[in-house]
Design an enzyme around this catalytic site. Structure first.
Site, PDB file in Angstrom:
ATOM      1  N   LYS A  33       0.846  -1.200   0.000  1.00 42.35           N
ATOM      2  CA  LYS A  33       0.000   0.000   0.000  1.00 42.35           C
ATOM      3  C   LYS A  33       0.882   1.252   0.000  1.00 42.35           C
ATOM      4  O   LYS A  33       2.097   1.152   0.254  1.00 42.35           O
ATOM      5  CB  LYS A  33      -0.915  -0.018   1.227  1.00 42.35           C
ATOM      6  CG  LYS A  33      -0.174  -0.021   2.561  1.00 42.35           C
ATOM      7  CD  LYS A  33      -1.097  -0.375   3.725  1.00 42.35           C
ATOM      8  CE  LYS A  33      -0.340  -0.396   5.033  1.00 42.35           C
ATOM      9  NZ  LYS A  33      -1.130  -0.952   6.137  1.00 42.35           N
ATOM     10  N   TYR A  67      15.470  29.920   8.565  1.00 41.57           N
ATOM     11  CA  TYR A  67      14.223  30.531   9.038  1.00 41.57           C
ATOM     12  C   TYR A  67      14.164  30.577  10.559  1.00 41.57           C
ATOM     13  O   TYR A  67      14.457  29.579  11.222  1.00 41.57           O
ATOM     14  CB  TYR A  67      13.008  29.740   8.535  1.00 41.57           C
ATOM     15  CG  TYR A  67      12.722  29.948   7.077  1.00 41.57           C
ATOM     16  CD1 TYR A  67      12.346  31.207   6.588  1.00 41.57           C
ATOM     17  CD2 TYR A  67      12.805  28.888   6.172  1.00 41.57           C
ATOM     18  CE1 TYR A  67      12.074  31.388   5.240  1.00 41.57           C
ATOM     19  CE2 TYR A  67      12.532  29.061   4.833  1.00 41.57           C
ATOM     20  CZ  TYR A  67      12.167  30.317   4.375  1.00 41.57           C
ATOM     21  OH  TYR A  67      11.902  30.496   3.054  1.00 41.57           O
TER      22      TYR A  67
HETATM   23  C1  LIG Z   1      -0.335  -1.968   6.776  1.00 38.01           C
HETATM   24  C2  LIG Z   1      -0.886  -3.243   7.253  1.00 38.01           C
HETATM   25  C3  LIG Z   1      -0.049  -4.346   7.481  1.00 38.01           C
HETATM   26  C4  LIG Z   1       1.463  -4.288   7.385  1.00 38.01           C
HETATM   27  O1  LIG Z   1       2.005  -3.833   8.588  1.00 38.01           O
HETATM   28  P1  LIG Z   1       3.594  -3.718   8.808  1.00 38.01           P
HETATM   29  O2  LIG Z   1       3.731  -3.267  10.198  1.00 38.01           O
HETATM   30  O3  LIG Z   1       4.068  -2.687   7.828  1.00 38.01           O
HETATM   31  O4  LIG Z   1       4.163  -5.048   8.535  1.00 38.01           O
HETATM   32  C5  LIG Z   1      -0.653  -5.554   7.819  1.00 38.01           C
HETATM   33  N1  LIG Z   1      -1.999  -5.658   7.954  1.00 38.01           N
HETATM   34  C6  LIG Z   1      -2.819  -4.606   7.764  1.00 38.01           C
HETATM   35  C7  LIG Z   1      -4.284  -4.783   7.931  1.00 38.01           C
HETATM   36  C8  LIG Z   1      -2.301  -3.362   7.425  1.00 38.01           C
HETATM   37  O5  LIG Z   1      -3.122  -2.319   7.260  1.00 38.01           O
END
Ligand SMILES: *Cc1c(COP(=O)(O)O)cnc(C)c1O
Length: 358
Positions: A35, A255
């Site tokens: 994702k 800044y």
């Molecule tokens: C993002 C996600 C993962 C992966 O988690 P990590 O900590 O990056 O391994 C697994 N399951 C779900 C439902 C997620 O949303």
């Protein structure tokens, strides 16, 4: 062009999968979580490298899955956030997307399925995270409704998500037990752990482990880095020194002028800033790596630039490469300096930064 880029070492992804597979039980299959554009690494490129080693790809949303399909990715793709309209449902069927059912209202959408359409889904069980998921009785209800009313919907599996796999063993064990009892006697495939759960020592019975952060070589635990777990960081964020300047003692930088030098020194100005995803919350003193040596950031991170104190004696020159994080400068350390978690840094690298694959 001497502009920031993220160097992505795709071979390291392969090696990380092997390391994780070695620790897991032999029969465990993997769901690779890509994702948010593969946690900033490029979902398409990552999917091409991992598809031979994992069973399922997972993204959060339908649009992410469609984009992969359009680029020719044929593997099963699961969408964690599920569906919320009939339009989405029909698109998901057309593109063979595995949908997640986390609320009973989603079942009503199935009445719009054409007779000949086939849909595969996973049921999400809320074992204690209390974000998305069906309760124990809703799981039973969903199974009943689907088997009675929707012959063309197949339940592939039952899964849950751990809220505290990296931090709270008691809570995690509670969730594991609750999931086990909810899945007992059912023939569906199961999936429980994220990276932290997968890399922890407790026993977890599941068919599929879900692998996100660790795939990219980064530790999900607060007190370790990827290397401690045998993982190789996949991304190296780089930029260039675009100017070297003398700087007088007592003068501020950048800044707000909050940082003032105690000594005469030299500053390297590096062409990267918060518009590239190098966060403004990074505190002065945070290291960057130039020619094999760490130097501290001084002054505020601005949109396109940072300043680095390289001292009067150094081997730094204009147009030298600077590493902001990577295998030799763990992103976990930089995240701490920013009051963030490594997930945020990786997914936060913006479009302006070219991804270069090796
Ligand atoms: C993002 C996600 C993962 C992966 O988690 P990590 O900590 O990056 O391994 C697994 N399951 C779900 C439902 C997620 O949303």
């Amino acid at each position: 062009m001497k502009e920031p880029f993220a160097l992505i070492n795709l071979n390291s992804i392969d090696e990380n999968i092997q390391v994780i597979k070695k620790q897991a039980s032999e029969k465990l299959e993997l769901i690779a979580v890509i994702k948010a554009d593969g946690y900033g690494h490029g979902a398409y490129e990552v999917s091409r490298i991992i598809e031979k080693n994992v069973s399922i790809l997972a993204v959060a949303r339908l649009s992410e899955a469609l984009s992969l399909r359009k680029q020719g990715v044929n593997k099963p793709i699961m969408i964690f956030s599920g569906l919320n309209s009939v339009e989405d449902l029909l698109v998901a069927v057309e593109h063979r997307i595995l949908v997640v059912i986390h609320s009973l209202f989603q079942l009503d959408l199935f009445s719009a399925l054409p007779e000949e359409a086939m849909l595969n889904c996973w049921l999400k069980f809320d074992s204690g995270m209390h974000r998305l998921g069906l309760s124990e009785s809703e799981i039973e209800k969903a199974i009943l409704i689907i088997s009675k009313q929707y012959r063309n919907v197949i339940i592939d599996g039952l899964f849950t998500h751990l809220s505290s796999a990296e931090s709270d063993l008691q809570r995690t064990l509670y969730q594991l037990r609750f999931f086990e009892s909810a899945s007992r006697g059912k023939s569906f495939k199961t999936s429980v752990t994220n990276s932290a759960g997968l890399l922890s020592k407790y026993k977890c019975f599941q068919d599929y482990g879900r692998l996100g952060l660790s795939l990219y070589g980064v530790s999900p635990f607060i007190d370790s880095i990827g290397k401690d777990l045998g993982l190789k960081p996949v991304m190296e964020l780089k930029a260039y020194v675009i100017s070297i300047r003398m700087h007088k003692a007592g003068e501020p930088v950048g800044y707000g002028g909050k940082w003032v030098s105690n000594n005469d020194t030299k500053l390297a100005v590096v062409g990267i800033g918060y518009a590239d995803g190098y966060p403004r919350s990074i505190s002065p003193g945070c290291p960057v790596l130039i020619n094999g040596k760490n130097y501290p950031i001084v002054g505020a991170v601005s949109m396109d630039l940072i300043s680095v104190d390289i001292g009067l004696v150094n081997n730094v020159q204009e147009l030298d490469e600077v590493t902001l994080w990577g295998p030799k400068l763990p992103v976990e350390i930089i995240a701490k300096s920013a009051g963030m978690i490594p997930y945020e840094l990786l997914v936060g690298v913006t479009k302006r930064v070219a991804r270069v694959y090796s």
